[in-house]
Motif scaffolding. Sequence first.
Motif, mmCIF file in Angstrom:
data_model
loop_
_atom_site.group_PDB
_atom_site.id
_atom_site.type_symbol
_atom_site.label_atom_id
_atom_site.label_comp_id
_atom_site.label_asym_id
_atom_site.label_seq_id
_atom_site.Cartn_x
_atom_site.Cartn_y
_atom_site.Cartn_z
ATOM 1 N N SER A 61 17.147 26.274 -31.766
ATOM 2 C CA SER A 61 16.486 24.996 -31.556
ATOM 3 C C SER A 61 16.707 24.532 -30.127
ATOM 4 C CB SER A 61 17.042 23.952 -32.528
ATOM 5 O OG SER A 61 16.510 22.669 -32.265
ATOM 6 N N SER A 62 15.815 23.655 -29.651
ATOM 7 C CA SER A 62 16.010 23.004 -28.360
ATOM 8 C C SER A 62 16.765 21.693 -28.504
ATOM 9 C CB SER A 62 14.650 22.743 -27.684
ATOM 10 O OG SER A 62 14.044 23.958 -27.315
ATOM 11 N N GLU A 63 17.185 21.362 -29.719
ATOM 12 C CA GLU A 63 17.986 20.177 -29.989
ATOM 13 C C GLU A 63 19.351 20.617 -30.522
ATOM 14 O OE1 GLU A 63 16.965 16.813 -29.602
ATOM 15 O OE2 GLU A 63 15.392 17.809 -28.469
ATOM 16 N N PRO A 64 20.429 19.906 -30.187
ATOM 17 C CA PRO A 64 21.750 20.317 -30.670
ATOM 18 C C PRO A 64 21.857 20.185 -32.185
ATOM 19 C CG PRO A 64 21.918 18.693 -28.885
ATOM 20 C CD PRO A 64 20.480 18.716 -29.315
ATOM 21 N N PRO A 65 22.664 21.031 -32.822
ATOM 22 C CA PRO A 65 22.958 20.850 -34.247
ATOM 23 C C PRO A 65 23.658 19.513 -34.487
ATOM 24 C CG PRO A 65 23.694 23.014 -33.479
ATOM 25 C CD PRO A 65 23.340 22.218 -32.266
ATOM 26 N N THR A 66 23.538 19.019 -35.711
ATOM 27 C CA THR A 66 24.251 17.813 -36.129
ATOM 28 C C THR A 66 25.319 18.223 -37.126
ATOM 29 O OG1 THR A 66 22.294 16.427 -35.820
ATOM 30 C CG2 THR A 66 24.019 15.573 -37.259
ATOM 31 N N VAL A 67 26.570 17.856 -36.850
ATOM 32 C CA VAL A 67 27.693 18.266 -37.697
ATOM 33 C C VAL A 67 28.296 17.039 -38.344
ATOM 34 C CG1 VAL A 67 29.928 19.409 -37.787
ATOM 35 C CG2 VAL A 67 28.167 20.239 -36.204
ATOM 36 N N SER A 97 13.354 16.902 -33.780
ATOM 37 C CA SER A 97 14.561 16.080 -33.808
ATOM 38 C C SER A 97 15.057 15.997 -35.240
ATOM 39 C CB SER A 97 14.273 14.678 -33.257
ATOM 40 O OG SER A 97 15.463 13.921 -33.144
ATOM 41 N N LEU A 98 16.376 15.918 -35.387
ATOM 42 C CA LEU A 98 16.962 15.865 -36.721
ATOM 43 C C LEU A 98 18.151 14.912 -36.689
ATOM 44 C CD1 LEU A 98 17.479 18.747 -39.180
ATOM 45 C CD2 LEU A 98 19.479 17.392 -38.557
ATOM 46 N N ALA A 99 18.302 14.126 -37.752
ATOM 47 C CA ALA A 99 19.408 13.176 -37.838
ATOM 48 C C ALA A 99 19.814 12.982 -39.290
ATOM 49 C CB ALA A 99 19.017 11.836 -37.215
ATOM 50 N N LEU A 100 21.054 12.556 -39.502
ATOM 51 C CA LEU A 100 21.576 12.267 -40.828
ATOM 52 C C LEU A 100 21.705 10.766 -40.997
ATOM 53 C CD1 LEU A 100 24.496 14.847 -41.035
ATOM 54 C CD2 LEU A 100 22.098 15.188 -41.652
ATOM 55 N N CYS A 101 21.303 10.277 -42.161
ATOM 56 C CA CYS A 101 21.474 8.866 -42.487
ATOM 57 C C CYS A 101 21.903 8.776 -43.943
ATOM 58 C CB CYS A 101 20.185 8.088 -42.239
ATOM 59 S SG CYS A 101 20.380 6.301 -42.414
ATOM 60 N N ASN A 102 23.178 8.499 -44.152
ATOM 61 C CA ASN A 102 23.751 8.495 -45.502
ATOM 62 C C ASN A 102 23.460 9.816 -46.197
ATOM 63 O OD1 ASN A 102 24.790 5.982 -44.953
ATOM 64 N ND2 ASN A 102 23.130 4.876 -45.968
ATOM 65 N N MET A 157 16.855 13.446 -41.952
ATOM 66 C CA MET A 157 15.572 13.044 -41.394
ATOM 67 C C MET A 157 15.149 14.101 -40.377
ATOM 68 S SD MET A 157 15.583 10.018 -42.918
ATOM 69 C CE MET A 157 14.454 8.897 -42.097
ATOM 70 N N ALA A 158 14.017 14.738 -40.600
ATOM 71 C CA ALA A 158 13.535 15.801 -39.716
ATOM 72 C C ALA A 158 12.179 15.400 -39.142
ATOM 73 C CB ALA A 158 13.422 17.116 -40.478
ATOM 74 N N LEU A 192 15.263 10.614 -32.774
ATOM 75 C CA LEU A 192 15.817 9.720 -33.773
ATOM 76 C C LEU A 192 17.195 9.240 -33.310
ATOM 77 C CD1 LEU A 192 15.038 12.020 -36.823
ATOM 78 C CD2 LEU A 192 13.780 9.940 -36.241
ATOM 79 N N ALA A 193 17.455 7.959 -33.494
ATOM 80 C CA ALA A 193 18.779 7.391 -33.239
ATOM 81 C C ALA A 193 19.231 6.711 -34.517
ATOM 82 C CB ALA A 193 18.730 6.397 -32.084
ATOM 83 N N VAL A 194 20.459 6.985 -34.938
ATOM 84 C CA VAL A 194 20.944 6.506 -36.234
ATOM 85 C C VAL A 194 22.186 5.649 -36.055
ATOM 86 C CG1 VAL A 194 21.910 7.193 -38.458
ATOM 87 C CG2 VAL A 194 20.030 8.500 -37.467
ATOM 88 N N PHE A 195 22.170 4.512 -36.716
ATOM 89 C CA PHE A 195 23.381 3.732 -36.968
ATOM 90 C C PHE A 195 23.258 3.299 -38.417
ATOM 91 C CE2 PHE A 195 26.177 0.054 -37.030
ATOM 92 C CZ PHE A 195 27.264 0.516 -36.297
#
Length: 378
Positions: A270-276, A312-317, A321-322, A357-360
């Motif tokens: 991917s051109s985006e970093p993994p999310t751990v 872009s990929l992000a985790l929310c609870n 989210m892809a 995506l930006a997550v809080f």
Amino acid sequence: MCAVFRPIRLASVLTLVGVLSAGCGDDGTNPPAEVDGGIVTVWRTPLDSIADNVALSDPATDGTRLFVLAAGAVRAFDGPTGAALWRTPSTLNGPVNLIALNGRVLYAGAEAVSLDGATGNTNWRITLPNSSLARNDADAAALYIGSDDHRVSARSITDGHLLWTTDVGSDWGDDGYINGVGVSGDTVYAGAERLLDGRTHSVGYTVALNRQTGALFWKTANGGGGDRRSISTAPVVSGGIVLASDARSDALIGLDRLTGVEKWRITGGSSEPPTVQGGTAYVGSATGTVLAIDPATGARRWSRNLPDVVTSLALCNDRVMALTRARGLSVLNRADGALLATLYDRNKSAEGPSAGLAVFAPFVFTFGDKAAYGLRCP
């Protein structure tokens, strides 16, 4: 410095970008909230004018405010309502990402910049000797910058003065650049690419540097020069493993954190970093597959094929989210990868997010060609 080819950063380029108007609060201007896969659209801030081919950075959030570079300015919005807070002009050359840290908004493109997160006032602004098109990172001491002259530099977060700079490819000439920089513990990690044979072939490199001095700990090559390889974004650390991604060959590589020795390699670049998070690494690949893997071994926990490139990929609870290039925002179950919903599918919707995506948690923020969006996950 001559121009070089690099992979298109889909999450950072927007064909149509507008100047964002004041956010929609509780004045009746918000559209009806949509619930899909448990995701609620809390606010939508429309764009009030259009400019062509303007860079849009991946957004950042400090938990209260949302920050993005769009149409020649860094812009801040209130997280709960989407109301516009401030606007500070910026150069159009970069950055790939903004960093919200300790009350500051930091970034590097043609310039390295620190802004006050509350007001947008400039803390410091320095023209860089060579531009950065890398994904950069920061900690409480420094802003770490990867540049197009294959250097990694650290600048003081206080006033921007140069702390150190390291050329990771001193024999590369003009044929190489840094794609991403990440900091973890006492180490700064960089993903780089060296171009060979008239730029028809390339080798990727993962580099580990001393965070305080820039001294080289190790450098590991990806490929032997007979094809196109890269380390396409910032490496990410999980335990004793460094995750390095090569979008060119669709590979995700696990390296020993202390030595740089390759431990495993799987399909999923991917051109985006993994999310751990929680002992699992999540990757949205350039071929449209979302993977959940064990970062220690590379073993797959689940995978989900989507109909387009994941930008872009992000985790929310308990949601993954892809964001895809043209097919909207896919909502997956974090436990097993089941597809729960697709929001803003461009086959069905005239608009949707396209700029990262930006997550809080429980909020997810994103931008598109017609609006900025505040979403809430369950």
